[in-house]
Design a protein around this motif. Structure first.
Motif, PDB file in Angstrom:
ATOM      1  N   SER A  31       0.835  -1.204   0.000  1.00 43.14           N
ATOM      2  CA  SER A  31       0.000   0.000   0.000  1.00 43.14           C
ATOM      3  C   SER A  31       0.866   1.248   0.000  1.00 43.14           C
ATOM      4  N   LYS A  32       1.933   1.219   0.782  1.00 39.51           N
ATOM      5  CA  LYS A  32       2.851   2.358   0.827  1.00 39.51           C
ATOM      6  C   LYS A  32       3.480   2.575  -0.556  1.00 39.51           C
ATOM      7  N   GLY A  33       3.838   1.498  -1.227  1.00 39.00           N
ATOM      8  CA  GLY A  33       4.412   1.597  -2.564  1.00 39.00           C
ATOM      9  C   GLY A  33       3.449   2.234  -3.555  1.00 39.00           C
ATOM     10  N   GLN A  34       2.173   1.872  -3.455  1.00 40.44           N
ATOM     11  CA  GLN A  34       1.162   2.471  -4.323  1.00 40.44           C
ATOM     12  C   GLN A  34       1.032   3.967  -4.045  1.00 40.44           C
ATOM     13  N   LEU A  35       1.064   4.321  -2.771  1.00 38.51           N
ATOM     14  CA  LEU A  35       0.980   5.737  -2.410  1.00 38.51           C
ATOM     15  C   LEU A  35       2.197   6.514  -2.912  1.00 38.51           C
ATOM     16  N   GLU A  36       3.358   5.891  -2.850  1.00 37.28           N
ATOM     17  CA  GLU A  36       4.563   6.557  -3.348  1.00 37.28           C
ATOM     18  C   GLU A  36       4.474   6.793  -4.856  1.00 37.28           C
ATOM     19  N   ALA A  37       3.876   5.858  -5.578  1.00 38.52           N
ATOM     20  CA  ALA A  37       3.671   6.038  -7.021  1.00 38.52           C
ATOM     21  C   ALA A  37       2.704   7.184  -7.273  1.00 38.52           C
ATOM     22  N   GLN A  38       1.634   7.258  -6.481  1.00 41.72           N
ATOM     23  CA  GLN A  38       0.676   8.355  -6.606  1.00 41.72           C
ATOM     24  C   GLN A  38       1.332   9.686  -6.275  1.00 41.72           C
ATOM     25  N   LEU A  39       2.196   9.683  -5.267  1.00 43.98           N
ATOM     26  CA  LEU A  39       2.894  10.908  -4.885  1.00 43.98           C
ATOM     27  C   LEU A  39       3.747  11.409  -6.043  1.00 43.98           C
ATOM     28  N   ASN A  42       1.487  12.811  -8.798  1.00 41.98           N
ATOM     29  CA  ASN A  42       0.940  14.113  -8.448  1.00 41.98           C
ATOM     30  C   ASN A  42       2.011  15.202  -8.405  1.00 41.98           C
ATOM     31  N   GLN A  43       3.236  14.819  -8.044  1.00 40.64           N
ATOM     32  CA  GLN A  43       4.336  15.788  -8.074  1.00 40.64           C
ATOM     33  C   GLN A  43       4.619  16.212  -9.508  1.00 40.64           C
ATOM     34  N   ASN A  44       4.519  15.260 -10.443  1.00 37.86           N
ATOM     35  CA  ASN A  44       4.693  15.583 -11.863  1.00 37.86           C
ATOM     36  C   ASN A  44       3.594  16.524 -12.343  1.00 37.86           C
ATOM     37  N   VAL A  45       2.363  16.291 -11.894  1.00 35.20           N
ATOM     38  CA  VAL A  45       1.247  17.179 -12.259  1.00 35.20           C
ATOM     39  C   VAL A  45       1.512  18.580 -11.708  1.00 35.20           C
ATOM     40  N   LYS A  46       1.958  18.646 -10.465  1.00 33.56           N
ATOM     41  CA  LYS A  46       2.257  19.952  -9.853  1.00 33.56           C
ATOM     42  C   LYS A  46       3.341  20.679 -10.650  1.00 33.56           C
ATOM     43  N   ASP A  47       4.389  19.943 -11.023  1.00 32.32           N
ATOM     44  CA  ASP A  47       5.471  20.538 -11.809  1.00 32.32           C
ATOM     45  C   ASP A  47       4.956  21.079 -13.142  1.00 32.32           C
ATOM     46  N   GLU A  48       4.080  20.319 -13.781  1.00 37.31           N
ATOM     47  CA  GLU A  48       3.508  20.770 -15.058  1.00 37.31           C
ATOM     48  C   GLU A  48       2.622  22.006 -14.866  1.00 37.31           C
ATOM     49  N   LEU A  49       1.851  22.022 -13.787  1.00 39.76           N
ATOM     50  CA  LEU A  49       0.990  23.182 -13.524  1.00 39.76           C
ATOM     51  C   LEU A  49       1.811  24.437 -13.234  1.00 39.76           C
ATOM     52  N   GLU A  50       2.989  24.275 -12.676  1.00 39.96           N
ATOM     53  CA  GLU A  50       3.863  25.421 -12.402  1.00 39.96           C
ATOM     54  C   GLU A  50       4.366  26.055 -13.709  1.00 39.96           C
ATOM     55  N   LYS A  51       4.438  25.274 -14.756  1.00 37.81           N
ATOM     56  CA  LYS A  51       4.903  25.767 -16.054  1.00 37.81           C
ATOM     57  C   LYS A  51       3.812  26.553 -16.795  1.00 37.81           C
ATOM     58  N   LYS A  75      -4.106  23.951  -8.885  1.00 39.57           N
ATOM     59  CA  LYS A  75      -2.874  23.924  -8.091  1.00 39.57           C
ATOM     60  C   LYS A  75      -3.183  23.599  -6.633  1.00 39.57           C
ATOM     61  N   VAL A  76      -4.230  24.211  -6.101  1.00 40.32           N
ATOM     62  CA  VAL A  76      -4.616  23.962  -4.708  1.00 40.32           C
ATOM     63  C   VAL A  76      -5.032  22.507  -4.526  1.00 40.32           C
ATOM     64  N   LYS A  80      -3.182  19.825  -2.080  1.00 40.12           N
ATOM     65  CA  LYS A  80      -3.909  19.121  -1.023  1.00 40.12           C
ATOM     66  C   LYS A  80      -3.723  17.611  -1.168  1.00 40.12           C
ATOM     67  N   ARG A  81      -3.769  17.149  -2.394  1.00 36.27           N
ATOM     68  CA  ARG A  81      -3.583  15.729  -2.653  1.00 36.27           C
ATOM     69  C   ARG A  81      -2.171  15.291  -2.257  1.00 36.27           C
ATOM     70  N   LEU A  82      -1.173  16.109  -2.574  1.00 39.81           N
ATOM     71  CA  LEU A  82       0.204  15.797  -2.194  1.00 39.81           C
ATOM     72  C   LEU A  82       0.358  15.744  -0.672  1.00 39.81           C
ATOM     73  N   ASP A  83      -0.258  16.695   0.013  1.00 41.15           N
ATOM     74  CA  ASP A  83      -0.194  16.715   1.478  1.00 41.15           C
ATOM     75  C   ASP A  83      -0.837  15.457   2.062  1.00 41.15           C
ATOM     76  N   TYR A  84      -2.002  15.108   1.544  1.00 40.29           N
ATOM     77  CA  TYR A  84      -2.727  13.934   2.032  1.00 40.29           C
ATOM     78  C   TYR A  84      -1.914  12.656   1.807  1.00 40.29           C
ATOM     79  N   ILE A  85      -1.380  12.504   0.608  1.00 36.95           N
ATOM     80  CA  ILE A  85      -0.608  11.304   0.285  1.00 36.95           C
ATOM     81  C   ILE A  85       0.646  11.234   1.160  1.00 36.95           C
ATOM     82  N   GLY A  86       1.285  12.369   1.373  1.00 39.96           N
ATOM     83  CA  GLY A  86       2.469  12.406   2.245  1.00 39.96           C
ATOM     84  C   GLY A  86       2.142  11.952   3.658  1.00 39.96           C
ATOM     85  N   LYS A  87       1.004  12.392   4.185  1.00 39.08           N
ATOM     86  CA  LYS A  87       0.583  11.979   5.527  1.00 39.08           C
ATOM     87  C   LYS A  87       0.266  10.485   5.564  1.00 39.08           C
ATOM     88  N   GLU A  88      -0.366   9.983   4.529  1.00 37.44           N
ATOM     89  CA  GLU A  88      -0.685   8.556   4.475  1.00 37.44           C
ATOM     90  C   GLU A  88       0.585   7.705   4.400  1.00 37.44           C
TER      91      GLU A  88
END
Length: 130
Positions: A31-39, A42-51, A75-76, A80-88
């Motif tokens: 489960s942790k591995g799946q969350l790391e993949a999602q993280l 989502n980090q890639n999505v955030k990077d793209e949105l910054e561009k 972006k928000v 939020k999704r990144l924060d949630y996944i990080g906590k999980e």
């Protein structure tokens, strides 16, 4: 004094508990591995949105439909999704550590029980056996 058969049954029960703990650790790690993949995704999505420049059109995929979405809102949402996944992920790390401690304790208990069982078998075999 417990018989060899009762010691064997108790030992087998404890082995099953140990195996159960192993399965739980594996399940949590998966489960942790799946969350790391999602993280990462989502980090890639955030990077793209910054561009993306302000005023650009951003779309969100909802089922088979693309819907317009405000850039700031996107972006928000991603943050939020990144924060949630990080906590999980952090929560799973804590759960895994807890299961590993239980597993270590169980392994020590099993070692002692196996020695006790082997001594009982040797004693039951009698002094004439090598």
């Amino acid at each position: 004094m417990a018989t060899v058969q009762s010691k064997e049954k108790i030992l087998n029960d404890e082995i099953m508990k140990f195996k159960s703990l192993q399965k739980e650790v594996q399940k949590c790690a998966s489960s942790k591995g799946q969350l790391e993949a999602q993280l990462l995704e989502n980090q890639n999505v955030k990077d793209e949105l910054e561009k993306v420049t302000d005023g650009s059109v951003v779309y969100k995929l909802v089922g088979p439909v693309l819907l317009k979405q405000d850039l700031t809102e996107a972006k928000v949402t991603v943050q939020k999704r990144l924060d949630y996944i990080g906590k999980e992920i952090s929560r799973y790390e804590d759960v895994i550590k807890d299961f590993e401690k239980k597993q270590d304790t169980q392994a020590e208990k099993l070692q002692k029980m196996q020695v006790d069982y082997q001594q009982a078998v040797a004693k039951a075999a009698g002094p004439n056996q090598p």
